[in-house]
Write an enzyme that holds these catalytic residues in place. Structure first.
Site, PDB file in Angstrom:
ATOM      1  N   LYS A   1      38.830  46.534  58.782  1.00  0.00           N
ATOM      2  CA  LYS A   1      40.259  46.446  59.106  1.00  0.00           C
ATOM      3  C   LYS A   1      41.136  47.064  58.002  1.00  0.00           C
ATOM      4  O   LYS A   1      40.663  47.352  56.893  1.00  0.00           O
ATOM      5  CB  LYS A   1      40.627  44.980  59.338  1.00  0.00           C
ATOM      6  CG  LYS A   1      39.924  44.365  60.565  1.00  0.00           C
ATOM      7  CD  LYS A   1      40.455  42.960  60.843  1.00  0.00           C
ATOM      8  CE  LYS A   1      39.783  42.348  62.056  1.00  0.00           C
ATOM      9  NZ  LYS A   1      40.371  41.022  62.410  1.00  0.00           N
TER      10      LYS A   1
ATOM     11  N   TYR B   1      42.508  44.070  72.000  1.00  0.00           N
ATOM     12  CA  TYR B   1      42.688  42.622  71.826  1.00  0.00           C
ATOM     13  C   TYR B   1      43.338  41.973  73.048  1.00  0.00           C
ATOM     14  O   TYR B   1      43.913  40.876  72.930  1.00  0.00           O
ATOM     15  CB  TYR B   1      43.521  42.354  70.577  1.00  0.00           C
ATOM     16  CG  TYR B   1      42.735  42.452  69.280  1.00  0.00           C
ATOM     17  CD1 TYR B   1      41.649  41.609  69.030  1.00  0.00           C
ATOM     18  CD2 TYR B   1      43.078  43.368  68.292  1.00  0.00           C
ATOM     19  CE1 TYR B   1      40.937  41.678  67.843  1.00  0.00           C
ATOM     20  CE2 TYR B   1      42.364  43.447  67.093  1.00  0.00           C
ATOM     21  CZ  TYR B   1      41.294  42.591  66.887  1.00  0.00           C
ATOM     22  OH  TYR B   1      40.583  42.657  65.708  1.00  0.00           O
TER      23      TYR B   1
ATOM     24  N   PHE C   1      49.732  34.743  68.025  1.00  0.00           N
ATOM     25  CA  PHE C   1      49.555  35.718  66.938  1.00  0.00           C
ATOM     26  C   PHE C   1      49.307  37.137  67.450  1.00  0.00           C
ATOM     27  O   PHE C   1      49.084  38.047  66.647  1.00  0.00           O
ATOM     28  CB  PHE C   1      48.405  35.282  66.019  1.00  0.00           C
ATOM     29  CG  PHE C   1      47.067  35.078  66.718  1.00  0.00           C
ATOM     30  CD1 PHE C   1      46.236  36.151  67.002  1.00  0.00           C
ATOM     31  CD2 PHE C   1      46.650  33.805  67.067  1.00  0.00           C
ATOM     32  CE1 PHE C   1      45.022  35.962  67.642  1.00  0.00           C
ATOM     33  CE2 PHE C   1      45.423  33.605  67.706  1.00  0.00           C
ATOM     34  CZ  PHE C   1      44.604  34.699  67.988  1.00  0.00           C
TER      35      PHE C   1
ATOM     36  N   THR D   1      36.206  33.171  60.793  1.00  0.00           N
ATOM     37  CA  THR D   1      37.440  33.955  61.005  1.00  0.00           C
ATOM     38  C   THR D   1      38.449  33.707  59.890  1.00  0.00           C
ATOM     39  O   THR D   1      39.058  34.649  59.371  1.00  0.00           O
ATOM     40  CB  THR D   1      38.076  33.570  62.361  1.00  0.00           C
ATOM     41  OG1 THR D   1      37.108  33.797  63.394  1.00  0.00           O
ATOM     42  CG2 THR D   1      39.324  34.382  62.635  1.00  0.00           C
TER      43      THR D   1
ATOM     44  N   ASN E   1      41.561  39.763  57.693  1.00  0.00           N
ATOM     45  CA  ASN E   1      40.248  39.166  57.409  1.00  0.00           C
ATOM     46  C   ASN E   1      39.112  40.196  57.365  1.00  0.00           C
ATOM     47  O   ASN E   1      37.964  39.884  57.646  1.00  0.00           O
ATOM     48  CB  ASN E   1      39.963  38.003  58.370  1.00  0.00           C
ATOM     49  CG  ASN E   1      39.809  38.441  59.805  1.00  0.00           C
ATOM     50  OD1 ASN E   1      40.053  39.595  60.133  1.00  0.00           O
ATOM     51  ND2 ASN E   1      39.398  37.529  60.663  1.00  0.00           N
TER      52      ASN E   1
ATOM     53  N   HIS F   1      36.114  42.865  61.951  1.00  0.00           N
ATOM     54  CA  HIS F   1      35.939  42.311  63.300  1.00  0.00           C
ATOM     55  C   HIS F   1      34.489  42.533  63.694  1.00  0.00           C
ATOM     56  O   HIS F   1      33.900  43.565  63.343  1.00  0.00           O
ATOM     57  CB  HIS F   1      36.845  43.038  64.304  1.00  0.00           C
ATOM     58  CG  HIS F   1      36.445  42.764  65.729  1.00  0.00           C
ATOM     59  ND1 HIS F   1      36.850  41.640  66.412  1.00  0.00           N
ATOM     60  CD2 HIS F   1      35.613  43.437  66.572  1.00  0.00           C
ATOM     61  CE1 HIS F   1      36.297  41.648  67.608  1.00  0.00           C
ATOM     62  NE2 HIS F   1      35.544  42.729  67.742  1.00  0.00           N
TER      63      HIS F   1
ATOM     64  N   GLU G   1      33.076  46.847  73.818  1.00  0.00           N
ATOM     65  CA  GLU G   1      33.836  47.283  72.635  1.00  0.00           C
ATOM     66  C   GLU G   1      33.307  48.617  72.103  1.00  0.00           C
ATOM     67  O   GLU G   1      34.078  49.473  71.669  1.00  0.00           O
ATOM     68  CB  GLU G   1      33.787  46.187  71.567  1.00  0.00           C
ATOM     69  CG  GLU G   1      34.562  44.943  72.017  1.00  0.00           C
ATOM     70  CD  GLU G   1      34.471  43.781  71.032  1.00  0.00           C
ATOM     71  OE1 GLU G   1      33.768  43.879  70.011  1.00  0.00           O
ATOM     72  OE2 GLU G   1      35.141  42.761  71.311  1.00  0.00           O
TER      73      GLU G   1
HETATM   74  P1  CMP Z   1      38.988  39.171  65.087  1.00  0.00           P
HETATM   75  O1  CMP Z   1      37.549  38.797  65.001  1.00  0.00           O
HETATM   76  O2  CMP Z   1      39.326  40.595  64.884  1.00  0.00           O
HETATM   77  O3  CMP Z   1      39.565  38.703  66.522  1.00  0.00           O
HETATM   78  C1  CMP Z   1      40.903  38.301  66.739  1.00  0.00           C
HETATM   79  C2  CMP Z   1      41.682  38.251  65.472  1.00  0.00           C
HETATM   80  O4  CMP Z   1      42.905  37.562  65.516  1.00  0.00           O
HETATM   81  C3  CMP Z   1      40.884  37.510  64.428  1.00  0.00           C
HETATM   82  O5  CMP Z   1      39.789  38.311  64.014  1.00  0.00           O
HETATM   83  C4  CMP Z   1      41.946  37.235  63.373  1.00  0.00           C
HETATM   84  O6  CMP Z   1      41.987  38.227  62.360  1.00  0.00           O
HETATM   85  C5  CMP Z   1      43.248  37.315  64.156  1.00  0.00           C
HETATM   86  N1  CMP Z   1      44.053  36.130  64.022  1.00  0.00           N
HETATM   87  C6  CMP Z   1      45.279  36.078  63.492  1.00  0.00           C
HETATM   88  N2  CMP Z   1      45.758  34.846  63.520  1.00  0.00           N
HETATM   89  C7  CMP Z   1      44.819  34.057  64.068  1.00  0.00           C
HETATM   90  C8  CMP Z   1      44.728  32.664  64.371  1.00  0.00           C
HETATM   91  N3  CMP Z   1      45.718  31.822  64.087  1.00  0.00           N
HETATM   92  N4  CMP Z   1      43.584  32.206  64.927  1.00  0.00           N
HETATM   93  C9  CMP Z   1      42.566  33.075  65.215  1.00  0.00           C
HETATM   94  N5  CMP Z   1      42.615  34.409  64.966  1.00  0.00           N
HETATM   95  C10 CMP Z   1      43.728  34.885  64.385  1.00  0.00           C
END
Ligand code: CMP
Length: 140
Positions: free
Chosen positions: A11, A51, A59, A93, A114, A117, A128
């Site tokens: 990311k 997404y 979010f 996550t 984070n 993904h 994906e």
């Molecule tokens: P990812 O695995 O890319 O899939 C969805 C993303 O939403 C997740 O990682 C997080 O980086 C992002 N995200 C942001 N805020 C939240 C939240 N409150 N709870 C879960 N995912 C979140």
């Protein structure tokens, strides 16, 4: 255990901090092989489509803003039980909950920024992968 594929994104928080190599090394050290990789600037449309499953979450807007805030590296990873192997090395996550040694524990800045993904099932991995790669771009 079958050799399978999963989809990964390094990311914008990681590309901004020049961590593409460090993250990839951690994936490789965990037994995953990078069989496709490209650095790209995601469009807003691509991020929203990717997404879409989260479109009703509070979010969603900020997540899409973040994913287009800088380059990402999309990858196809191959290995035994690749989806689980990748999720194990990614960590939780929220980096506050991530186990020692995981990518998110080492590198993630927040639940949003984070670092990586990873697909959550073989079915979603196939969807994906096809979202970002043609078959000819994947060389195992
Ligand atoms: P990812 O695995 O890319 O899939 C969805 C993303 O939403 C997740 O990682 C997080 O980086 C992002 N995200 C942001 N805020 C939240 C939240 N409150 N709870 C879960 N995912 C979140």
């Amino acid at each position: 255990m079958a050799v399978t594929r999963t989809f990964s994104i390094i990311k914008p928080d990681a590309t901004r901090r020049n961590l593409t190599g460090a993250v990839t090394k951690t994936l490789e050290d965990a037994g995953l092989r990078v069989v496709a990789s490209k650095r790209m600037q995601m469009t807003r449309e691509q991020a929203e489509g990717f997404y879409a499953v989260h479109k009703d979450r509070p979010f969603f807007g900020e997540l899409c803003d973040f994913m287009v805030s800088g380059p990402v590296v999309v990858q196809v990873l191959e290995g035994e039980d690749a989806v689980k192997r990748n999720r194990d090395i990614m960590g939780a996550t929220n980096p506050a909950d991530a186990a020692e040694g995981t990518i998110r524990k080492q590198f993630a800045e927040s639940i949003e920024a984070n670092t990586v993904h990873g697909s959550d099932s073989d079915e979603n991995a196939a969807i994906e992968i096809a979202y970002f790669f043609d078959d000819a771009e994947i060389v195992g």
